[in-house]
Design a protein around this motif. Structure first.
Motif, short mmCIF file in Angstrom:
data_model
loop_
_atom_site.label_atom_id
_atom_site.label_comp_id
_atom_site.label_asym_id
_atom_site.label_seq_id
_atom_site.Cartn_x
_atom_site.Cartn_y
_atom_site.Cartn_z
N ASN A 1 0.81 -1.21 0.00
CA ASN A 1 0.00 0.00 0.00
C ASN A 1 0.85 1.27 0.00
O ASN A 1 0.36 2.35 0.33
N ASN A 2 2.11 1.12 -0.39
CA ASN A 2 3.03 2.24 -0.60
C ASN A 2 3.28 3.09 0.64
O ASN A 2 3.46 4.30 0.53
N PHE A 3 3.30 2.46 1.81
CA PHE A 3 3.68 3.16 3.03
C PHE A 3 5.16 2.92 3.26
O PHE A 3 5.60 1.77 3.31
N GLU A 4 5.90 3.99 3.40
CA GLU A 4 7.30 3.85 3.77
C GLU A 4 7.33 3.59 5.28
O GLU A 4 6.54 4.15 6.03
N TYR A 5 8.25 2.73 5.69
CA TYR A 5 8.36 2.44 7.11
C TYR A 5 9.80 2.08 7.45
O TYR A 5 10.58 1.71 6.58
N SER A 6 10.12 2.23 8.71
CA SER A 6 11.41 1.77 9.20
C SER A 6 11.13 0.60 10.14
O SER A 6 10.02 0.43 10.63
N THR A 7 12.16 -0.21 10.35
CA THR A 7 12.00 -1.40 11.17
C THR A 7 12.97 -1.35 12.35
O THR A 7 14.13 -0.97 12.19
N ILE A 8 12.47 -1.74 13.50
CA ILE A 8 13.32 -1.95 14.67
C ILE A 8 13.26 -3.44 14.95
O ILE A 8 12.19 -3.98 15.28
N ASP A 9 14.38 -4.12 14.79
CA ASP A 9 14.46 -5.57 14.95
C ASP A 9 14.85 -5.90 16.39
O ASP A 9 15.94 -5.56 16.83
N VAL A 10 13.95 -6.56 17.11
CA VAL A 10 14.20 -6.91 18.50
C VAL A 10 14.81 -8.30 18.66
O VAL A 10 15.07 -8.73 19.78
N THR A 11 15.06 -8.98 17.54
CA THR A 11 15.66 -10.31 17.60
C THR A 11 16.97 -10.23 18.36
O THR A 11 17.83 -9.42 18.05
N GLU A 12 17.10 -11.06 19.37
CA GLU A 12 18.33 -11.14 20.17
C GLU A 12 18.74 -9.80 20.78
O GLU A 12 19.93 -9.52 20.95
N ASN A 13 17.77 -8.94 21.05
CA ASN A 13 18.08 -7.65 21.65
C ASN A 13 17.03 -7.32 22.72
O ASN A 13 16.08 -6.58 22.48
N ASP A 14 17.23 -7.89 23.90
CA ASP A 14 16.27 -7.69 24.98
C ASP A 14 16.16 -6.24 25.43
O ASP A 14 15.13 -5.83 25.96
N SER A 15 17.19 -5.44 25.22
CA SER A 15 17.10 -4.03 25.63
C SER A 15 16.02 -3.31 24.81
O SER A 15 15.37 -2.40 25.32
N LEU A 16 15.82 -3.72 23.56
CA LEU A 16 14.74 -3.12 22.76
C LEU A 16 13.38 -3.58 23.27
O LEU A 16 12.42 -2.81 23.26
N ARG A 17 13.29 -4.83 23.70
CA ARG A 17 12.03 -5.30 24.31
C ARG A 17 11.77 -4.53 25.61
O ARG A 17 10.61 -4.27 25.96
N ASP A 18 12.83 -4.18 26.32
CA ASP A 18 12.67 -3.37 27.53
C ASP A 18 12.06 -2.01 27.18
O ASP A 18 11.23 -1.49 27.93
N VAL A 19 12.46 -1.45 26.05
CA VAL A 19 11.89 -0.17 25.60
C VAL A 19 10.39 -0.33 25.37
O VAL A 19 9.58 0.52 25.80
N LEU A 20 9.99 -1.42 24.70
CA LEU A 20 8.56 -1.67 24.48
C LEU A 20 7.81 -1.80 25.80
O LEU A 20 6.70 -1.29 25.95
N GLU A 21 8.45 -2.47 26.75
CA GLU A 21 7.80 -2.65 28.05
C GLU A 21 7.60 -1.31 28.76
O GLU A 21 6.55 -1.06 29.35
N VAL A 22 8.59 -0.45 28.71
CA VAL A 22 8.48 0.87 29.34
C VAL A 22 7.42 1.71 28.64
O VAL A 22 6.58 2.36 29.28
N LYS A 23 7.44 1.70 27.29
CA LYS A 23 6.51 2.55 26.53
C LYS A 23 5.07 2.05 26.58
O LYS A 23 4.14 2.84 26.68
N TYR A 24 4.90 0.70 26.45
CA TYR A 24 3.55 0.17 26.24
C TYR A 24 3.15 -0.95 27.20
O TYR A 24 2.03 -1.46 27.11
N GLY A 25 4.07 -1.38 28.05
CA GLY A 25 3.74 -2.45 28.98
C GLY A 25 3.70 -3.83 28.35
O GLY A 25 3.09 -4.74 28.90
#
Length: 85
Positions: free
Chosen positions: A28-52
């Motif tokens: 649908n022609n939406f440009e997007y960026s990706t944050i890959d949380v594979t093997e990166n628990d610190s990024l999952r921590d960010v999700l937990e802080v932001k959204y629980g």
């Protein structure tokens, strides 16, 4: 649909729902960026802080003007379509 939105997809390798989301955005022609949380628990921590939550996909959508983003957590393309309107 407005294509000037800023879209960020939080995903991981092997996540079929993540791939569905990215395919929908590309088709649908939406440009997007990706944050890959594979093997990166610190990024999952960010999700937990932001959204629980620590799971993906999470799609953050900004209007391109305001620094605020709304997030879509449901593994449901209909919810994503509504958020992108």
């Amino acid at each position: 649909m407005s294509q000037n939105k800023k879209v960020v997809v939080w995903s991981k390798v092997g996540c079929s729902y993540c791939e569905q989301v990215k395919s929908y955005l590309s088709e649908n022609n939406f440009e997007y960026s990706t944050i890959d949380v594979t093997e990166n628990d610190s990024l999952r921590d960010v999700l937990e802080v932001k959204y629980g939550i620590r799971y993906v996909p999470v799609v953050e959508i900004g209007d391109g003007v305001s620094p605020e983003y709304k997030a879509v957590f449901k593994v449901d393309l209909e919810a994503l379509k509504e958020a992108l309107v």
